[in-house]
Design an enzyme around this catalytic site. Structure first.
Site, mmCIF file in Angstrom:
data_model
loop_
_atom_site.group_PDB
_atom_site.id
_atom_site.type_symbol
_atom_site.label_atom_id
_atom_site.label_comp_id
_atom_site.label_asym_id
_atom_site.label_seq_id
_atom_site.Cartn_x
_atom_site.Cartn_y
_atom_site.Cartn_z
ATOM 1 N N HIS A 1 4.322 -15.986 -19.232
ATOM 2 C CA HIS A 1 4.598 -15.632 -20.683
ATOM 3 C C HIS A 1 4.411 -16.885 -21.621
ATOM 4 O O HIS A 1 5.081 -16.782 -22.711
ATOM 5 C CB HIS A 1 5.991 -15.015 -21.125
ATOM 6 C CG HIS A 1 6.123 -13.677 -20.252
ATOM 7 N ND1 HIS A 1 5.638 -12.382 -20.561
ATOM 8 C CD2 HIS A 1 6.708 -13.457 -19.037
ATOM 9 C CE1 HIS A 1 5.952 -11.420 -19.681
ATOM 10 N NE2 HIS A 1 6.519 -11.938 -18.747
ATOM 11 N N HIS B 1 17.305 -14.083 -21.773
ATOM 12 C CA HIS B 1 17.970 -13.836 -20.525
ATOM 13 C C HIS B 1 18.500 -12.608 -20.293
ATOM 14 O O HIS B 1 19.485 -12.110 -21.245
ATOM 15 C CB HIS B 1 19.140 -15.087 -20.596
ATOM 16 C CG HIS B 1 20.121 -15.161 -19.243
ATOM 17 N ND1 HIS B 1 19.594 -14.876 -18.225
ATOM 18 C CD2 HIS B 1 21.203 -15.349 -19.031
ATOM 19 C CE1 HIS B 1 20.527 -15.060 -17.126
ATOM 20 N NE2 HIS B 1 21.601 -15.142 -17.732
ATOM 21 N N ASN C 1 8.567 -5.264 -20.874
ATOM 22 C CA ASN C 1 6.943 -5.526 -20.632
ATOM 23 C C ASN C 1 6.677 -3.992 -21.485
ATOM 24 O O ASN C 1 7.249 -3.250 -21.685
ATOM 25 C CB ASN C 1 6.720 -5.682 -19.476
ATOM 26 C CG ASN C 1 6.915 -6.907 -18.717
ATOM 27 O OD1 ASN C 1 6.965 -7.841 -19.382
ATOM 28 N ND2 ASN C 1 7.101 -6.760 -17.506
#
Length: 704
Positions: A90, A355, A163
């Site tokens: 990413h 996170h 995603n």
């Protein structure tokens, strides 16, 4: 200068002269490279032979991953620190600020206030990204896209790190370094960059068939989205939600783009990668600046929190599986609007740290083994990338709620802590901070033998890939066939191609046979798997015209063009939230007075990929530039990519000169009026003129 002849004292010793991989001087003298790997067995970095590197150590096949799994931690830790300072995955990204507003209908499922309270506004920061490429790669490569959302809630920061594809390549996070190593450029040449069309990727996914479902999504049009605006987002994993009454359910998160779900066609994506590698980030930044904001609705698929953690026979802890929306409808619970660009790309887009362990009351994790590993990995990777444990203090990462964490010192500490007792309990600093009314995990029974296994329900690797493929329209299936043929055609090892054909033979016979013919290889015997009822919602082709907010319409003009007609067309286009840009042979202004037009693109600087539709103005056909080859290519590419094409007056002659006659998606009129404007907006709202593609498909010669 040190003396190399200094004698070593009898009581001193030095490390044995072995290489970083355990090779001795004798092996080097016998011709071995001391820097190369040693031995034929997979080991830890300490030389311990491993019997399994595909499964993390869990408390029973369905239990949570165990902290004592030293191999998981070593493998993930090393992987997290492979790049300095760029993200390993990413790396190529773009981001925007926005606001999330709750609809107030999620309270029965979760006590998370930012979801449960009607009208509750929460600041957000969203980062979109590609997975495989470096920071310098292109936006439009075929790849999975990251859709990571940071909610700055009143109860702490919640990160939904998802995603644009609802499933993942692997079922267990211990394999994450392997799939990324396979997908990244070959380490000997650092080629190819930002693409999966090479041997190591297809070698891995052909051997690890749990990747099949994700591979099909990637090979579909989902792998090349038109815009971040027209891209779905998924939380991938199943989470556990808890409401105020202490009742729990399982849930999957979905982002539904208000503008619809649309993609590029393959040639368009390739052109964009060369002509404008910043295609997606430019689209988002320019659109927000122009007031055409990006909008998404957040939805939840809810399931009973049963002991089996399954729904309709689908294992909810398997990240390679979806639950079709026909079985569990997505319930919309809020709306996200991205309306502000970052002020500084590095300080915000690059330094933002997501996170999965950033949770709030009412949202908890499950024992999904991919999720369990990500809980460790995402926190660990920031230590290298952002220089230490104090990355939450960077402005973009700071929570929008009071922080009193008893964490002290470390690199880049910017807080100035007071008091003398950063520990609990204490009697010096008034006993605080106090642990009351905080985050509490729902008690869950955990038991089972320590094993490196998956549950038997994880063994089905093909039925959902078949479900996905057969849920698509013939046009979308044709695109998947072309993608497989291209990607496998870029592999050099014939055994890799042949192996993956055996995977395709389990999904669909025509798919396998057509790809095999394209590769010049015999098709293996079909071994088709069964799948459930098809899911029409998996298709991207809309049933009817949708919104055109943020779409870009190019109008080919020049000296002598009907400028009043351009203004007439501009009205319905801009009223629908789209943007009109005038394209002419040269820059500057066209005309004077009331209908003067600013030339925003020239034949030299314009390319079809930038525009969602092209219109030729009247008054252009008789100018010397009417037959400019660059203008003809612009029109032909737009036509070939199935975009709406229009002209009024003698603009039709320009289309004819480029070989474009009347047909599907070609709108011709004598002059611009209200009806023509409405018809054109409707044509753009269909995104593509798929009837035109069907004519091309019907006339194509089938493979021998």
């Amino acid at each position: 200068m040190a003396d190399s002849n200094v004698t070593q004292n009898p009581d001193q010793a030095a490390p044995k002269p072995v290489s970083p991989t355990g090779r001795t001087e004798r092996e080097h003298l016998l011709g071995g490279d001391p820097r190369a790997q040693a031995g034929e067995h997979l080991t830890t970095s300490q030389g311990l032979r491993l019997s399994d590197t595909d499964h993390s150590l869990k408390a029973g096949p369905r239990g949570p991953s165990l902290l004592e799994d030293f191999h998981l931690r070593e493998k993930i830790t090393h992987f997290d620190h492979e790049r300095i300072p760029e993200r390993v995955v990413h790396a190529r990204g773009a981001a925007a600020h926005g606001t999330f507003v709750a609809y107030g209908n999620a309270g029965s499922a979760t006590k998370a206030k930012f979801l449960a309270e009607k009208g509750k506004k929460t600041d957000v920061f969203v980062r979109f990204s590609t997975v495989l490429g470096s920071r310098g790669s292109a936006d439009t490569v075929r790849d999975t896209r990251g859709f990571a959302t940071k909610f700055y809630t009143d109860e702490g920061t919640f990160d939904l790190v998802g995603n644009n594809i609802p499933v993942f390549f692997i079922q267990d996070g211990i394999k994450f370094p392997d799939i990324i190593h396979a997908g990244k450029p070959h380490p000997d040449r650092e080629i190819p960059q930002a693409q999966s069309a090479h041997d190591t990727f297809w070698d891995f996914v052909g051997l690890h068939t749990e990747a099949t479902h994700h591979v099909f999504w990637n090979m579909s049009d989902r792998g090349i989205p038109r815009s971040y605006r027209t891209m779905e987002g998924f939380g991938v994993h199943t989470f556990r939600l808890e409401n105020e009454a202490g009742e729990t359910c399982l849930a999957k998160f979905h982002w539904k783009p208000v503008a619809g779900i649309h993609s590029l066609v393959w040639e368009e994506a390739q052109i964009a990668a060369g002509v404008d590698p910043d295609f997606h980030r430019r689209d988002m930044a320019d659109s927000i600046e122009a007031g055409a904001f990006f909008e998404y609705e957040l939805g939840l698929q809810l399931f009973p929190d049963s002991e089996e953690e399954t729904f309709e026979g689908i294992d909810l802890l398997d990240p390679t599986k979806i639950v079709p929306e026909e079985l569990a409808p997505v319930q919309l619970v809020g709306k996200l609007t991205l309306d502000r660009n970052p002020t500084n790309f590095f300080a915000e887009t690059e330094q933002v740290a997501f996170h999965l362990g950033h949770l709030v009351p009412g949202i908890q994790v499950t024992n999904d083994p991919l999720l369990q590993a990500r809980l460790f990995s995402y926190l660990d990777t920031q230590l290298t990338r952002l220089g230490g444990p104090n990355f939450p203090q960077l402005p973009i990462n700071r929570p929008h709620t009071p922080v009193n964490d008893n964490l002290r010192d470390g690199m880049h500490q910017t807080a100035v802590h007071r008091g003398q007792a950063p520990y609990l309990p204490n009697s010096i600093d008034g006993g605080g901070p106090f642990t009351t009314d905080g985050y509490v995990e729902v008690p869950r029974q955990v038991s089972g033998p320590k094993v490196r296994e998956n549950p038997a329900s994880f063994d089905d690797h093909f039925s959902q890939a078949a479900l996905f493929y057969h849920s698509l329209t013939p046009i979308e299936q044709a695109h998947i066939i072309e993608a497989f043929t291209f990607e496998l055609g870029k592999c050099y090892e014939q055994a890799i191609k042949e192996r993956y054909l055996t995977v395709l033979a389990k999904i669909d016979a025509t798919l396998c046979e057509t790809v095999a013919a394209g590769l010049g290889l015999p098709a293996p015997k079909s071994e088709l798997v069964t799948h459930g009822p098809v899911s029409p919602k998996l298709s991207q082709i809309p049933p009817g015209p949708g919104p055109i907010t943020g779409r870009i319409i190019g109008v080919v003009a020049g000296p002598g063009a009907d400028l009043a007609g351009i203004d007439e067309l501009r009205g319905p286009i801009e009223a629908a939230g789209a943007i009109l840009r005038v394209i002419a042979p040269h820059g500057g202004m066209l005309g004077k007075g009331k209908h003067m037009q600013v030339v925003e693109r020239t034949f030299l600087t314009a390319r079809s990929i930038e525009f969602d539709a092209i219109v030729v103005a009247a008054g252009v056909a008789e100018t010397p530039d009417a037959g400019d080859i660059k203008a003809r290519i612009l029109l032909l590419e737009a036509y070939r990519h199935n975009k709406a094409i229009a002209a009024w007056g003698d603009g039709a002659k320009v289309l004819a000169g480029a070989g474009i006659a009347s047909g599907p998606g070609v709108l011709l009129t004598d002059k611009v009026d209200k009806d023509f404007g409405a018809a054109f907006v409707q044509a753009v709202g269909s995104h593509r003129v798929w009837d035109r593609q069907e004519l091309v498909m019907a006339s194509a010669v089938p493979p021998a």
